[in-house]
Design a protein around this motif. Structure first.
Motif, PDB file in Angstrom:
ATOM      1  N   PRO A   1     -24.386   6.760 -40.184  1.00 30.46           N
ATOM      2  CA  PRO A   1     -22.546   5.975 -40.781  1.00 30.46           C
ATOM      3  C   PRO A   1     -21.797   6.695 -40.418  1.00 30.46           C
ATOM      4  CG  PRO A   1     -25.273   8.327 -42.480  1.00 30.46           C
ATOM      5  CD  PRO A   1     -25.252   7.866 -40.196  1.00 30.46           C
TER       6      PRO A   1
ATOM      7  N   ASP B   1     -22.419  -2.824 -46.800  1.00 26.62           N
ATOM      8  CA  ASP B   1     -22.804  -2.568 -48.040  1.00 26.62           C
ATOM      9  C   ASP B   1     -23.522  -1.276 -48.984  1.00 26.62           C
ATOM     10  OD1 ASP B   1     -24.625  -3.369 -47.663  1.00 26.62           O
ATOM     11  OD2 ASP B   1     -24.931  -5.790 -49.088  1.00 26.62           O
ATOM     12  N   ASP B   2     -23.160  -0.132 -47.843  1.00 25.05           N
ATOM     13  CA  ASP B   2     -24.283   1.078 -48.760  1.00 25.05           C
ATOM     14  C   ASP B   2     -25.429   0.659 -48.837  1.00 25.05           C
ATOM     15  OD1 ASP B   2     -23.443   3.485 -49.272  1.00 25.05           O
ATOM     16  OD2 ASP B   2     -24.127   3.903 -50.857  1.00 25.05           O
TER      17      ASP B   2
ATOM     18  N   ARG C   1     -32.900   7.692 -47.764  1.00 22.69           N
ATOM     19  CA  ARG C   1     -31.365   8.087 -47.958  1.00 22.69           C
ATOM     20  C   ARG C   1     -31.751   8.929 -49.553  1.00 22.69           C
ATOM     21  NH1 ARG C   1     -26.455   4.836 -49.203  1.00 22.69           N
ATOM     22  NH2 ARG C   1     -27.807   4.143 -51.208  1.00 22.69           N
TER      23      ARG C   1
ATOM     24  N   LYS D   1     -17.090   5.045 -45.997  1.00 20.96           N
ATOM     25  CA  LYS D   1     -18.352   4.862 -46.856  1.00 20.96           C
ATOM     26  C   LYS D   1     -18.483   4.114 -46.570  1.00 20.96           C
ATOM     27  CE  LYS D   1     -19.930   6.510 -51.428  1.00 20.96           C
ATOM     28  NZ  LYS D   1     -18.940   6.946 -52.622  1.00 20.96           N
ATOM     29  N   GLY D   2     -19.947   3.810 -46.979  1.00 16.26           N
ATOM     30  CA  GLY D   2     -21.172   2.691 -47.108  1.00 16.26           C
ATOM     31  C   GLY D   2     -21.470   1.299 -46.142  1.00 16.26           C
TER      32      GLY D   2
END
Length: 87
Positions: free
Chosen positions: A60, A81-82, A37, A65-66
Protein backbone atom coordinates in the motif's frame (compact mmCIF):
# COMPACT_ATOMS: atom_id res chain seq x y z
CA UNK A 1 -4.48 2.84 20.44
CA UNK A 2 -2.51 -0.22 19.62
CA UNK A 3 1.05 -0.12 20.87
CA UNK A 4 2.21 -3.64 19.94
CA UNK A 5 2.62 -4.84 23.54
CA UNK A 6 -0.32 -7.28 23.48
CA UNK A 7 -0.97 -9.90 20.81
CA UNK A 8 -4.32 -11.57 20.24
CA UNK A 9 -4.83 -14.55 17.90
CA UNK A 10 -7.07 -13.70 14.95
CA UNK A 11 -8.57 -15.65 12.07
CA UNK A 12 -6.07 -17.67 10.08
CA UNK A 13 -5.91 -16.83 6.40
CA UNK A 14 -4.53 -19.77 4.45
CA UNK A 15 -1.26 -19.50 2.58
CA UNK A 16 -0.31 -15.98 3.67
CA UNK A 17 2.79 -14.72 1.86
CA UNK A 18 2.98 -11.06 2.86
CA UNK A 19 1.25 -9.01 5.57
CA UNK A 20 1.26 -5.21 5.60
CA UNK A 21 -0.34 -2.62 7.89
CA UNK A 22 -1.13 0.81 6.46
CA UNK A 23 -1.16 4.09 8.42
CA UNK A 24 -4.97 4.08 8.43
CA UNK A 25 -5.21 0.94 10.59
CA UNK A 26 -5.91 -1.60 7.86
CA UNK A 27 -4.11 -4.89 7.30
CA UNK A 28 -3.42 -6.33 3.84
CA UNK A 29 -2.63 -10.01 3.30
CA UNK A 30 -1.25 -11.40 0.05
CA UNK A 31 -2.21 -15.07 0.11
CA UNK A 32 -3.07 -18.11 -2.00
CA UNK A 33 -6.29 -16.52 -3.21
CA UNK A 34 -4.84 -13.10 -4.11
CA UNK A 35 -5.27 -10.14 -1.75
CA UNK A 36 -7.42 -9.60 1.33
CA UNK A 37 -7.91 -6.58 3.60
CA UNK A 38 -8.96 -6.35 7.24
CA UNK A 39 -10.27 -3.20 8.87
CA UNK A 40 -10.71 -4.82 12.30
CA UNK A 41 -7.23 -6.00 13.20
CA UNK A 42 -7.53 -9.36 11.43
CA UNK A 43 -10.90 -10.37 12.88
CA UNK A 44 -12.40 -10.58 9.39
CA UNK A 45 -10.98 -10.35 5.87
CA UNK A 46 -12.48 -8.95 2.66
CA UNK A 47 -11.18 -10.23 -0.70
CA UNK A 48 -9.86 -7.39 -2.88
CA UNK A 49 -8.36 -9.29 -5.80
CA UNK A 50 -9.07 -12.96 -6.43
CA UNK A 51 -8.68 -15.31 -9.36
CA UNK A 52 -5.48 -13.72 -10.67
CA UNK A 53 -3.03 -16.07 -8.96
CA UNK A 54 -1.50 -16.29 -5.53
CA UNK A 55 -0.50 -12.95 -4.07
CA UNK A 56 3.21 -12.68 -3.32
CA UNK A 57 3.86 -9.12 -2.13
CA UNK A 58 1.55 -6.27 -1.22
CA UNK A 59 2.58 -2.61 -0.98
CA UNK A 60 0.00 0.00 0.00
CA UNK A 61 1.16 3.56 -0.71
CA UNK A 62 1.91 5.08 2.70
CA UNK A 63 1.40 8.62 1.43
CA UNK A 64 -1.77 8.17 -0.65
CA UNK A 65 -4.70 6.28 0.83
CA UNK A 66 -6.31 3.91 -1.66
CA UNK A 67 -3.24 3.19 -3.80
CA UNK A 68 -2.18 -0.47 -3.53
CA UNK A 69 0.25 -2.64 -5.50
CA UNK A 70 0.18 -6.45 -5.53
CA UNK A 71 2.54 -8.88 -7.21
CA UNK A 72 1.82 -12.48 -8.11
CA UNK A 73 4.26 -14.99 -9.52
CA UNK A 74 3.77 -13.60 -13.05
CA UNK A 75 2.01 -10.22 -12.82
CA UNK A 76 1.92 -6.85 -11.06
CA UNK A 77 -1.43 -5.21 -10.27
CA UNK A 78 -2.14 -1.62 -9.22
CA UNK A 79 -5.27 -0.10 -7.72
CA UNK A 80 -5.74 3.62 -7.20
CA UNK A 81 -9.30 3.37 -5.82
CA UNK A 82 -8.83 1.30 -2.66
CA UNK A 83 -9.05 -2.07 -4.41
CA UNK A 84 -12.27 -1.51 -6.35
CA UNK A 85 -10.52 -1.84 -9.73
CA UNK A 86 -7.10 -3.08 -10.83
CA UNK A 87 -4.77 -2.54 -13.78
Amino acid sequence: GWDGTAWVPRTKADGGNDLFADPWGRLYLADGSGLRRSADGGGSWTPLLAGKGAGRNVAPDLAKKGRIALSTRTDLFLSTDDGKSWT
